[in-house]
Motif scaffolding. Structure first.
Motif, PDB file in Angstrom:
ATOM      1  N   MET A   1      -0.924 -19.515  -6.749  1.00 23.85           N
ATOM      2  CA  MET A   1      -1.967 -18.943  -5.914  1.00 23.85           C
ATOM      3  C   MET A   1      -3.171 -19.874  -5.808  1.00 23.85           C
ATOM      4  N   SER A   2      -3.381 -20.685  -6.833  1.00 20.23           N
ATOM      5  CA  SER A   2      -4.542 -21.572  -6.857  1.00 20.23           C
ATOM      6  C   SER A   2      -4.472 -22.632  -5.765  1.00 20.23           C
ATOM      7  N   ASP A   3      -3.296 -22.897  -5.192  1.00 17.58           N
ATOM      8  CA  ASP A   3      -3.151 -23.909  -4.144  1.00 17.58           C
ATOM      9  C   ASP A   3      -3.635 -23.412  -2.792  1.00 17.58           C
ATOM     10  N   VAL A   4      -3.888 -22.115  -2.669  1.00 13.23           N
ATOM     11  CA  VAL A   4      -4.264 -21.542  -1.387  1.00 13.23           C
ATOM     12  C   VAL A   4      -5.728 -21.135  -1.429  1.00 13.23           C
ATOM     13  N   LYS A   5      -6.485 -21.596  -0.429  1.00 15.24           N
ATOM     14  CA  LYS A   5      -7.892 -21.189  -0.333  1.00 15.24           C
ATOM     15  C   LYS A   5      -7.933 -19.836   0.359  1.00 15.24           C
ATOM     16  N   LEU A   6      -8.447 -18.846  -0.343  1.00 13.44           N
ATOM     17  CA  LEU A   6      -8.464 -17.482   0.170  1.00 13.44           C
ATOM     18  C   LEU A   6      -9.823 -17.123   0.747  1.00 13.44           C
ATOM     19  N   ASP A   7      -9.773 -16.488   1.901  1.00 18.30           N
ATOM     20  CA  ASP A   7     -10.974 -15.961   2.538  1.00 18.30           C
ATOM     21  C   ASP A   7     -11.553 -14.848   1.665  1.00 18.30           C
ATOM     22  N   ASP A   8     -12.851 -14.870   1.415  1.00 16.04           N
ATOM     23  CA  ASP A   8     -13.487 -13.837   0.587  1.00 16.04           C
ATOM     24  C   ASP A   8     -13.321 -12.436   1.174  1.00 16.04           C
ATOM     25  N   ARG A   9     -13.116 -12.327   2.491  1.00 13.50           N
ATOM     26  CA  ARG A   9     -12.963 -11.021   3.135  1.00 13.50           C
ATOM     27  C   ARG A   9     -11.501 -10.585   3.184  1.00 13.50           C
ATOM     28  N   MET A  10     -10.603 -11.375   2.627  1.00 10.13           N
ATOM     29  CA  MET A  10      -9.181 -11.000   2.618  1.00 10.13           C
ATOM     30  C   MET A  10      -8.997  -9.700   1.837  1.00 10.13           C
ATOM     31  N   PRO A  11      -8.362  -8.669   2.428  1.00 13.29           N
ATOM     32  CA  PRO A  11      -8.120  -7.432   1.682  1.00 13.29           C
ATOM     33  C   PRO A  11      -6.952  -7.577   0.719  1.00 13.29           C
ATOM     34  N   VAL A  12      -7.106  -6.974  -0.458  1.00 15.16           N
ATOM     35  CA  VAL A  12      -6.017  -6.943  -1.439  1.00 15.16           C
ATOM     36  C   VAL A  12      -5.952  -5.564  -2.082  1.00 15.16           C
ATOM     37  N   LEU A  13      -4.742  -5.165  -2.449  1.00 16.16           N
ATOM     38  CA  LEU A  13      -4.540  -3.959  -3.247  1.00 16.16           C
ATOM     39  C   LEU A  13      -4.530  -4.399  -4.699  1.00 16.16           C
ATOM     40  N   VAL A  14      -5.382  -3.777  -5.516  1.00 16.31           N
ATOM     41  CA  VAL A  14      -5.567  -4.262  -6.891  1.00 16.31           C
ATOM     42  C   VAL A  14      -5.270  -3.211  -7.959  1.00 16.31           C
ATOM     43  N   GLY A  15      -4.991  -1.990  -7.543  1.00 12.88           N
ATOM     44  CA  GLY A  15      -4.691  -0.950  -8.525  1.00 12.88           C
ATOM     45  C   GLY A  15      -3.862   0.154  -7.914  1.00 12.88           C
ATOM     46  N   CYS A  16      -3.010   0.777  -8.720  1.00 13.42           N
ATOM     47  CA  CYS A  16      -2.194   1.890  -8.234  1.00 13.42           C
ATOM     48  C   CYS A  16      -1.942   2.859  -9.382  1.00 13.42           C
ATOM     49  N   GLY A  17      -1.768   4.113  -9.024  1.00 13.70           N
ATOM     50  CA  GLY A  17      -1.456   5.129 -10.017  1.00 13.70           C
ATOM     51  C   GLY A  17      -0.741   6.284  -9.356  1.00 13.70           C
ATOM     52  N   GLN A  18       0.157   6.926 -10.061  1.00 12.26           N
ATOM     53  CA  GLN A  18       0.860   8.093  -9.516  1.00 12.26           C
ATOM     54  C   GLN A  18       1.308   8.986 -10.671  1.00 12.26           C
ATOM     55  N   ASN A  19       1.488  10.265 -10.371  1.00 10.36           N
ATOM     56  CA  ASN A  19       1.926  11.195 -11.400  1.00 10.36           C
ATOM     57  C   ASN A  19       2.669  12.361 -10.771  1.00 10.36           C
ATOM     58  N   VAL A  20       3.331  13.109 -11.647  1.00  5.77           N
ATOM     59  CA  VAL A  20       4.084  14.288 -11.231  1.00  5.77           C
ATOM     60  C   VAL A  20       3.771  15.407 -12.226  1.00  5.77           C
ATOM     61  N   GLN A  21       3.704  16.627 -11.724  1.00  4.58           N
ATOM     62  CA  GLN A  21       3.428  17.788 -12.569  1.00  4.58           C
ATOM     63  C   GLN A  21       4.567  18.787 -12.430  1.00  4.58           C
ATOM     64  N   LYS A  22       5.163  19.168 -13.561  1.00  5.32           N
ATOM     65  CA  LYS A  22       6.281  20.119 -13.536  1.00  5.32           C
ATOM     66  C   LYS A  22       5.978  21.352 -14.389  1.00  5.32           C
ATOM     67  N   GLU A  23       4.701  21.683 -14.495  1.00  6.05           N
ATOM     68  CA  GLU A  23       4.253  22.862 -15.239  1.00  6.05           C
ATOM     69  C   GLU A  23       4.659  24.130 -14.478  1.00  6.05           C
ATOM     70  N   LYS A  24       5.405  24.993 -15.135  1.00  2.00           N
ATOM     71  CA  LYS A  24       5.891  26.216 -14.489  1.00  2.00           C
ATOM     72  C   LYS A  24       4.848  27.344 -14.493  1.00  2.00           C
ATOM     73  N   ASP A  25       3.928  27.334 -15.445  1.00  2.00           N
ATOM     74  CA  ASP A  25       2.912  28.371 -15.549  1.00  2.00           C
ATOM     75  C   ASP A  25       1.781  28.046 -14.571  1.00  2.00           C
ATOM     76  N   VAL A  26       1.638  28.850 -13.522  1.00  2.00           N
ATOM     77  CA  VAL A  26       0.661  28.533 -12.482  1.00  2.00           C
ATOM     78  C   VAL A  26      -0.771  28.588 -13.009  1.00  2.00           C
ATOM     79  N   GLU A  27      -0.992  29.320 -14.080  1.00  2.17           N
ATOM     80  CA  GLU A  27      -2.335  29.400 -14.659  1.00  2.17           C
ATOM     81  C   GLU A  27      -2.689  28.113 -15.426  1.00  2.17           C
TER      82      GLU A  27
END
Length: 517
Positions: A1-27
């Motif tokens: 990556m160091s060989d490429v000069k990147l524009d400061d305004r270039m957008p990047v995705l830098v974080g991600c998260g996901q989860n699932v909930q299988k709780e049967k008790d609605v309370e």
């Protein structure tokens, strides 16, 4: 990556998260906002900044909840006047902008494309894009006669609505019950079968073979709702546990919306990522993207087995990236129903016997169809896969309404050179809108033939049939039901109806009736 000069305004995705909930008790189950906050915190942790991110984030955007989608007014709880501000309050952020996306499964990719463009143009610096659904808990609570405390009367701050809300069907289509995805996607499937020249049984098994690998991927995904591997025969064979929903689709071929899942991504400019010290091995670049709509209303489509919009959007996204489909290592085709997978695959030039898997999550019938937010999960999963094998390339597609609204993203840890610019989707949308297509007759009368069809089933068997047909005299297209008698419905399930002749009449109550010969 160091060989490429990147524009400061270039957008990047830098974080991600996901989860699932299988709780049967609605309370005990978390609300969709609290589940989304968990996904947002996971994404912040993934950047390496943790809660420090919330001191600098300037934009929080949420995917629209099912409860805010058209025809959902009957749902008694689960609405938030400014979901993004409620989320911000939960996580301790104070963004300058809080935004809300439109209805549709295309929305997560649409929002990522939009956010990237805003970052490149200097309108945003650091953004959280998140979504969730707790539709499983909601429906369980309603079944128990309970109303859960899912609301926030006055979160503060006006929201910015992104995109346009527009009904997905005409009034005539709605009278014929085409607003329900489970009714219309099997009509696409029968059209695909006709185009492929297969018998009903041949095609059902082909669909089983198409979707079985999806179940294998879902079985290995930690956030999957149904982590169960199934054979093609299990998927294709009608049983008590796998009844028809909309012929020719069995239950195992349908997206499952009653899930509790959340996902989020963090996006920022390269300049901000450097300033905040986010390691470059976390960065994922959006090399190409596109957004396009097919002819808006289903009765107007060119046909029911191709998508001019996906084809054109693919050309633009790959042109922007300078890639071609053969270079893609990981694919996630939108998969609410098998017809969507096949239409997307064919439009992008992926061969039927291509050895690459067509999903990274397992797809909406098996991983889970979290309302409008499924594709946020495919993007987050894609980020994990690309980071695990630096230099590989990924493709995510998205689909809203009825093979109507489409989005695409091409991703890689490889740096994108130059300035981030995309062609305005409106410039190529006009070309799609100009595609030659059939005239629609909303009050048809006369001799006609079936173009495609489905038989909608309840738990006890066939309920009614829907056909798209063409008038013999004018070749105009129409939508109709058939006579609702058991013999007709049984016959429509037992033998092929494509091209079958009959007579259509416009009924005074607004529901056209096609009677097969």
């Amino acid at each position: 990556m160091s060989d490429v000069k990147l524009d400061d305004r270039m957008p990047v995705l830098v974080g991600c998260g996901q989860n699932v909930q299988k709780e049967k008790d609605v309370e005990k189950a978390k609300s969709p906002m609290h589940l989304m906050a968990d996904a947002a915190e996971a994404a912040a942790s993934d950047t390496g900044l943790g809660k420090k991110l919330w001191d600098v984030v300037d934009t929080v955007t949420c995917v629209r909840f099912i409860t805010d989608s058209p025809d959902s007014a009957r749902l008694p709880f689960g609405r938030y006047p400014n979901a993004a501000k409620t989320l911000s309050n939960l996580i301790g952020a104070n963004p300058a902008k809080t935004c809300y996306g439109p209805t549709g499964g295309n929305t997560p990719q649409y929002l990522v494309n939009y956010t990237a463009e805003q970052i490149a143009q200097g309108e945003m610096d650091i953004a959280l894009v998140a979504g969730s659904e707790c539709f499983a808990t909601m429906m369980r609570a309603l079944g128990q006669g309970k109303v859960l405390d899912w609301h926030d009367e006055n979160p503060g701050q006006d929201r910015i609505d992104i995109g346009n809300e527009k009904a997905g069907v005409t009034e005539t289509e709605k009278r014929h019950k085409l607003q329900y995805p489970v009714n219309i996607y099997p009509m696409f499937e029968n059209a695909i079968r006709g185009q492929k020249g297969r018998t009903v049984e041949e095609h059902k098994l082909a669909v089983g073979k198409l979707m079985a690998p999806f179940t294998k991927v879902a079985a290995q995904h930690p956030q999957a709702w149904f982590p169960v591997e199934r054979t093609p025969e299990e998927i294709a064979t009608v049983t008590d546990a796998n009844r028809y929903i909309g012929f020719p689709y069995t239950k195992y071929m349908n997206a499952i919306m009653q899930v509790d899942q959340a996902a989020a991504v963090v996006m920022m400019s390269v300049g901000k990522a450097r300033e905040l010290g986010i390691p470059q091995e976390k960065w994922v670049f959006l090399h190409g993207c596109g957004d396009a709509n097919d002819l808006w209303f289903p009765t107007e489509r060119v046909n029911y087995y191709t998508s001019p919009a996906i084809r054109k959007m693919g050309e633009k996204a790959f042109g922007m990236a300078g890639w071609d489909i053969s270079q893609i290592d990981y694919i996630d085709l939108y998969s609410c129903f098998p017809s969507a997978v096949q239409i997307g695959r064919d439009a992008l030039g992926i061969a039927e016997d291509d050895p690459r898997e067509l999903t990274v999550t397992g797809g909406l019938p098996y991983f889970g169809g979290a309302g409008n937010n499924y594709v946020m999960h495919s993007i987050a999963t894609m980020m994990d896969k690309l980071r695990a094998k630096p230099g590989t390339k990924g493709l995510c597609t998205s689909n809203g309404w009825y093979v109507t609204k489409h989005g695409m993203g091409l991703y890689s840890t490889l740096p994108k050179e130059g300035k981030w610019e995309r062609e305005a989707p409106a410039t190529y949308q006009a070309e799609i809108d100009a595609e030659k297509h059939p005239v629609v007759d909303e009050t048809p009368n006369g001799k006609a033939k079936i173009e495609t069809y489905t038989v909608v089933h309840g738990r006890e068997g066939p309920d009614f049939a829907i056909v798209f047909g063409r008038l013999d005299d004018t070749d105009a297209r129409f939508v109709a039901h058939t006579p609702n008698d058991p013999a007709t419905l049984k016959d429509m399930v037992e033998r092929d109806q494509l091209g079958r002749p009959g007579t259509v009449v416009a009924d005074p109550d607004g529901v056209n009736i096609f009677t097969p010969e």
